[in-house]
Design a protein around this motif. Sequence first.
Motif, PDB file in Angstrom:
ATOM      1  N   SER A   1       2.487   1.021  15.318  1.00 41.07           N
ATOM      2  CA  SER A   1       2.726   1.737  13.592  1.00 41.07           C
ATOM      3  C   SER A   1       2.752   3.477  13.166  1.00 41.07           C
ATOM      4  N   VAL A   2       2.453   4.399  14.691  1.00 46.23           N
ATOM      5  CA  VAL A   2       2.134   5.017  14.292  1.00 46.23           C
ATOM      6  C   VAL A   2       3.588   5.953  14.769  1.00 46.23           C
ATOM      7  N   TYR A   3       4.239   5.182  15.093  1.00 45.35           N
ATOM      8  CA  TYR A   3       6.018   5.807  15.573  1.00 45.35           C
ATOM      9  C   TYR A   3       6.192   6.198  15.046  1.00 45.35           C
ATOM     10  N   ALA A   4       6.826   7.532  15.571  1.00 48.03           N
ATOM     11  CA  ALA A   4       7.748   8.114  14.369  1.00 48.03           C
ATOM     12  C   ALA A   4       9.360   8.338  14.692  1.00 48.03           C
ATOM     13  N   GLY A   5       9.345   7.904  16.217  1.00 51.40           N
ATOM     14  CA  GLY A   5      10.875   7.494  16.056  1.00 51.40           C
ATOM     15  C   GLY A   5      11.581   8.097  17.235  1.00 51.40           C
ATOM     16  N   PRO A   6      12.624   8.510  17.899  1.00 57.10           N
ATOM     17  CA  PRO A   6      13.119   9.348  18.956  1.00 57.10           C
ATOM     18  C   PRO A   6      13.831  10.123  18.690  1.00 57.10           C
ATOM     19  N   ALA A   7      13.521  11.590  19.583  1.00 58.23           N
ATOM     20  CA  ALA A   7      14.424  12.462  19.103  1.00 58.23           C
ATOM     21  C   ALA A   7      15.255  13.074  20.236  1.00 58.23           C
ATOM     22  N   CYS A   8      16.311  12.934  20.615  1.00 57.64           N
ATOM     23  CA  CYS A   8      17.696  12.791  21.788  1.00 57.64           C
ATOM     24  C   CYS A   8      17.968  14.142  21.643  1.00 57.64           C
ATOM     25  N   ILE A   9      18.075  14.748  23.099  1.00 57.06           N
ATOM     26  CA  ILE A   9      18.789  15.830  23.555  1.00 57.06           C
ATOM     27  C   ILE A   9      20.183  15.015  24.573  1.00 57.06           C
ATOM     28  N   ASP A  10      20.766  14.860  23.974  1.00 58.61           N
ATOM     29  CA  ASP A  10      22.232  13.934  24.717  1.00 58.61           C
ATOM     30  C   ASP A  10      22.613  15.292  25.144  1.00 58.61           C
ATOM     31  N   ILE A  11      23.839  15.063  26.505  1.00 57.07           N
ATOM     32  CA  ILE A  11      24.759  16.147  27.405  1.00 57.07           C
ATOM     33  C   ILE A  11      25.901  15.680  27.160  1.00 57.07           C
ATOM     34  N   PHE A  12      26.914  16.393  28.252  1.00 58.70           N
ATOM     35  CA  PHE A  12      27.962  16.144  28.267  1.00 58.70           C
ATOM     36  C   PHE A  12      28.964  17.329  28.824  1.00 58.70           C
ATOM     37  N   GLY A  13      29.776  16.869  28.731  1.00 59.25           N
ATOM     38  CA  GLY A  13      30.426  17.473  30.288  1.00 59.25           C
ATOM     39  C   GLY A  13      31.037  16.936  31.388  1.00 59.25           C
ATOM     40  N   GLU A  14      30.460  15.645  31.676  1.00 61.09           N
ATOM     41  CA  GLU A  14      30.855  14.624  32.772  1.00 61.09           C
ATOM     42  C   GLU A  14      32.231  14.133  33.039  1.00 61.09           C
ATOM     43  N   THR A  15      32.555  14.377  34.408  1.00 65.69           N
ATOM     44  CA  THR A  15      33.622  13.557  34.175  1.00 65.69           C
ATOM     45  C   THR A  15      33.924  12.494  34.027  1.00 65.69           C
ATOM     46  N   PRO A  16      34.623  11.576  33.087  1.00 63.28           N
ATOM     47  CA  PRO A  16      35.066  10.903  32.256  1.00 63.28           C
ATOM     48  C   PRO A  16      35.021   9.878  33.316  1.00 63.28           C
ATOM     49  N   PHE A  17      34.101   8.660  33.165  1.00 59.90           N
ATOM     50  CA  PHE A  17      33.845   7.339  34.804  1.00 59.90           C
ATOM     51  C   PHE A  17      34.715   6.340  34.293  1.00 59.90           C
ATOM     52  N   GLU A  18      35.571   5.925  35.277  1.00 53.16           N
ATOM     53  CA  GLU A  18      36.284   4.637  34.492  1.00 53.16           C
ATOM     54  C   GLU A  18      35.990   4.333  36.094  1.00 53.16           C
ATOM     55  N   PRO A  19      35.272   2.978  35.408  1.00 50.01           N
ATOM     56  CA  PRO A  19      34.915   2.009  36.360  1.00 50.01           C
ATOM     57  C   PRO A  19      36.705   1.048  37.315  1.00 50.01           C
ATOM     58  N   ALA A  20      35.872   0.492  38.295  1.00 50.62           N
ATOM     59  CA  ALA A  20      36.722   0.244  39.343  1.00 50.62           C
ATOM     60  C   ALA A  20      35.746  -1.071  39.036  1.00 50.62           C
ATOM     61  N   ALA A  21      36.899  -2.536  39.169  1.00 45.63           N
ATOM     62  CA  ALA A  21      36.501  -3.855  39.064  1.00 45.63           C
ATOM     63  C   ALA A  21      36.061  -4.054  40.275  1.00 45.63           C
ATOM     64  N   SER A  22      34.864  -5.363  40.453  1.00 41.86           N
ATOM     65  CA  SER A  22      34.553  -5.625  41.932  1.00 41.86           C
ATOM     66  C   SER A  22      34.393  -6.757  41.285  1.00 41.86           C
ATOM     67  N   SER A  23      34.959  -8.167  42.645  1.00 44.00           N
ATOM     68  CA  SER A  23      35.091  -9.447  42.524  1.00 44.00           C
ATOM     69  C   SER A  23      34.019  -9.639  42.488  1.00 44.00           C
ATOM     70  N   PHE A  24      32.989  -9.388  43.833  1.00 46.63           N
ATOM     71  CA  PHE A  24      31.003  -8.973  44.549  1.00 46.63           C
ATOM     72  C   PHE A  24      30.264  -8.993  43.635  1.00 46.63           C
ATOM     73  N   ALA A  25      30.227  -8.454  42.453  1.00 43.30           N
ATOM     74  CA  ALA A  25      29.348  -7.921  41.549  1.00 43.30           C
ATOM     75  C   ALA A  25      29.610  -9.255  40.565  1.00 43.30           C
ATOM     76  N   PRO A  26      27.773  -9.627  40.198  1.00 39.45           N
ATOM     77  CA  PRO A  26      27.634 -10.663  39.607  1.00 39.45           C
ATOM     78  C   PRO A  26      27.580 -10.764  38.335  1.00 39.45           C
ATOM     79  N   VAL A  27      28.384 -11.397  37.620  1.00 42.04           N
ATOM     80  CA  VAL A  27      28.546 -11.418  35.937  1.00 42.04           C
ATOM     81  C   VAL A  27      28.027 -12.436  35.093  1.00 42.04           C
ATOM     82  N   LEU A  28      27.577 -12.162  34.543  1.00 41.86           N
ATOM     83  CA  LEU A  28      26.958 -13.593  32.988  1.00 41.86           C
ATOM     84  C   LEU A  28      28.344 -14.291  32.668  1.00 41.86           C
ATOM     85  N   SER A  29      27.398 -15.571  33.088  1.00 45.17           N
ATOM     86  CA  SER A  29      28.646 -17.066  32.681  1.00 45.17           C
ATOM     87  C   SER A  29      27.987 -16.493  31.293  1.00 45.17           C
ATOM     88  N   LYS A  30      29.740 -17.766  30.712  1.00 45.02           N
ATOM     89  CA  LYS A  30      29.807 -17.332  28.957  1.00 45.02           C
ATOM     90  C   LYS A  30      28.437 -17.929  28.377  1.00 45.02           C
TER      91      LYS A  30
END
Length: 722
Positions: free
Chosen positions: A376-405
């Motif tokens: 009840s006394v929580y006022a909320g989040p105050a966030c200091i974000d960052i930017f400038g990292e090299t944009p990440f383009e993930p590689a798809a992996s057929s070995f990693a688990p994936v949620l079923s439907k």
Amino acid sequence: MNYYKDFIMEYEDIEERYELMLERIRQIKNEELVPDFVRYYFVSTAEFIEMIDEVVQAVKSDKLSEMTQDELADINCRLYKDIIGDAYKNSYANYEYSYSKMKSYNDQADKQDNAPDNVQDNAQDIVQVDNEILEISQLLTFLYNEIRGMIAYAFEGRIVDITLFAELFVEIYLLCHEKVSAKAIKEAIYYFENDYAEYFMGYRIKQQLEPELSFATDIIMNSDLNDLSYLYQYGEYIGVNEIKTAKFLNSLPQEEIDKMAATYTEGFRRGFIAARIDMSSKKTVNIRYSIGQERIVRAAILQFKDMGLMPLCFRYAVNRINRRLIHRIGYVSTSPNKQLDYDHRMDEALFLDKKLIERKLEILKQIYKNHEYLASVYAGPACIDIFGETPFEPAASSFAPVLSKKQQEITVSYSNASAQIVNDYIPRDKYSFTIIAYPVPEIGDNFEEIFSETVKINTLDNDLYRNIQQSIIDELDKACKVRVVGRGDNKTDITVMMHRLDNPESETNFENCVADVNIPVGEVFTSPQLTGTEGVLNVSEVYLDDLKYVDLKLTFKDGRVSDYTCSNFENEEDNINYIKENLLMGRDTLPIGEFAIGTNTTAYVIANKYNIVYKLPILIVEKMGPHFAVGDTCYSMSEENRLYNPDGKEIVAKDNECSRLRDEDMSKAYFNCHTDITIPYDEIGGIYSIHHDGTEVPIIIDGRFVLAGTEKLNEPFENISE
């Protein structure tokens, strides 16, 4: 403060259990009690846990604080070396490596074993063996990555967490003595997650609400920030971004640091005023930041204390029971390997079922009930974000688990139900937030210049923008719909329906957004009607939630996503799954929750000057052109709050056809996500306000503002070439 001793006091028998497990784990490397195809995994993981024990002993004896920066850097390097860069290709944290290694050892054993029962003559038998090894390798890879969370536990002195995971590791090792069974390993992991969900979830929520859990706060407030040894006290991966950021901030005068902090803390305070929320009863604020920013955070903590708010600084969740996809909510360092994060984004697919979801919801409800006052006394989040990292383009992996439907469905159900539970104890209309962003050194050689320009962006004249934006709102309030059209290769052509204003003299559809909770200044936004909102939204490149999308294309029908694709992968199915998993959050569709026009042309020009448009966070990018959000509206679960623009008009467009269902079925009203997608100015052919009589009034033509009263927004464009 010795956190290790605090845990010993709370769990009297934990030291004995810990020592028993470590003694057993030390024996593994000298044993040959399990088949070779898993033996090397257990030996490697056991060696990692022994390395964790070195940290535990240093924390226990308070020797960690006495180590030199070089000694601490060496520990940091050893703890993360197997997942950094190319090393990840040969790590048991890598699903593909684990499978290939285990299959290779198993194949060698089959060739050497002439016993008839072990000869694989039948192709079907071979497939069954391969599938069993794949499942075993997935389960063990998941376990190793969870055990890597011991790094955080060790530095925080959380001996209980280390002991629990060590016991699970030993249990599974013993299970593999007679027969290595995927079923047996899965059951052990499932019951571990089930049995200890209350402990892990309980501690996580306590971290989010209890300022006395001050591990990070103590580092920030009690360390000599000029001695960069403090960076290594967290236990997080420390790289160039963390070191260079800390060095740069140390070079700035305290007055400048205080001003940066004040922009952020005052934005938080003004958020309460703008939303007419009483802040006087609030006692805590969650400060989210990146390691290296401690000088700003220290100044912010002191300023928040002057407002009567104590800091809550907690680490992002390192275990899967508390983590969702790749999101890292809390204080963070640069990820040591984003591909690892992506590969493990759906680890719960290995064990998740409806019963576990139901148990988590029961636990969540009880924990919040137990911490009702702190919530009840929580006022909320105050966030200091960052930017400038090299944009990440993930590689798809057929070995990693994936949620079923089915798992996706129950995950969505959990997300909805858990958000409602949290809202019962921390109502969204009773707290505020703020967010600001700064670059990291990875952005390039111009880091210091870009940092200074970012400070300029974050402190633009609110009054100037408020007046200009009011001109845009006055026109848009005459519209029944707004049309946005792309230019060049951009295929955007979308019509957005506005709410009808019953009393235009006192009501408005758009919020005039200046720099309070959402820094920097620069947008007008609304929650559009869904019915009649149709067309295509296309962006050439965009960076959303740390993931890059190439040629993202969303088609809308009656305000809901009806089709989607991108060009990240060669395989179209991978593109569709990528969007569904990460943008639609496992759903088949999401509605438009927001339409906005960004007005911060200064930010756009600076971004182009340094060629960093696609490295900026959505926080800034959303101010650099029209943007659309998929998911909830900006007023989700706080629709009843009455909000007014500076001109005195009440903002009435806070609902849509989905959110209005909240009294009937909350699961259909809210989606617990809101992702902004911006089309940059140079991809905009036109934005038109369309009146009920068919009159079209242009707001932007070919990337430039043309509406009367907005001329000043074009001035920054004079500093860049077309």
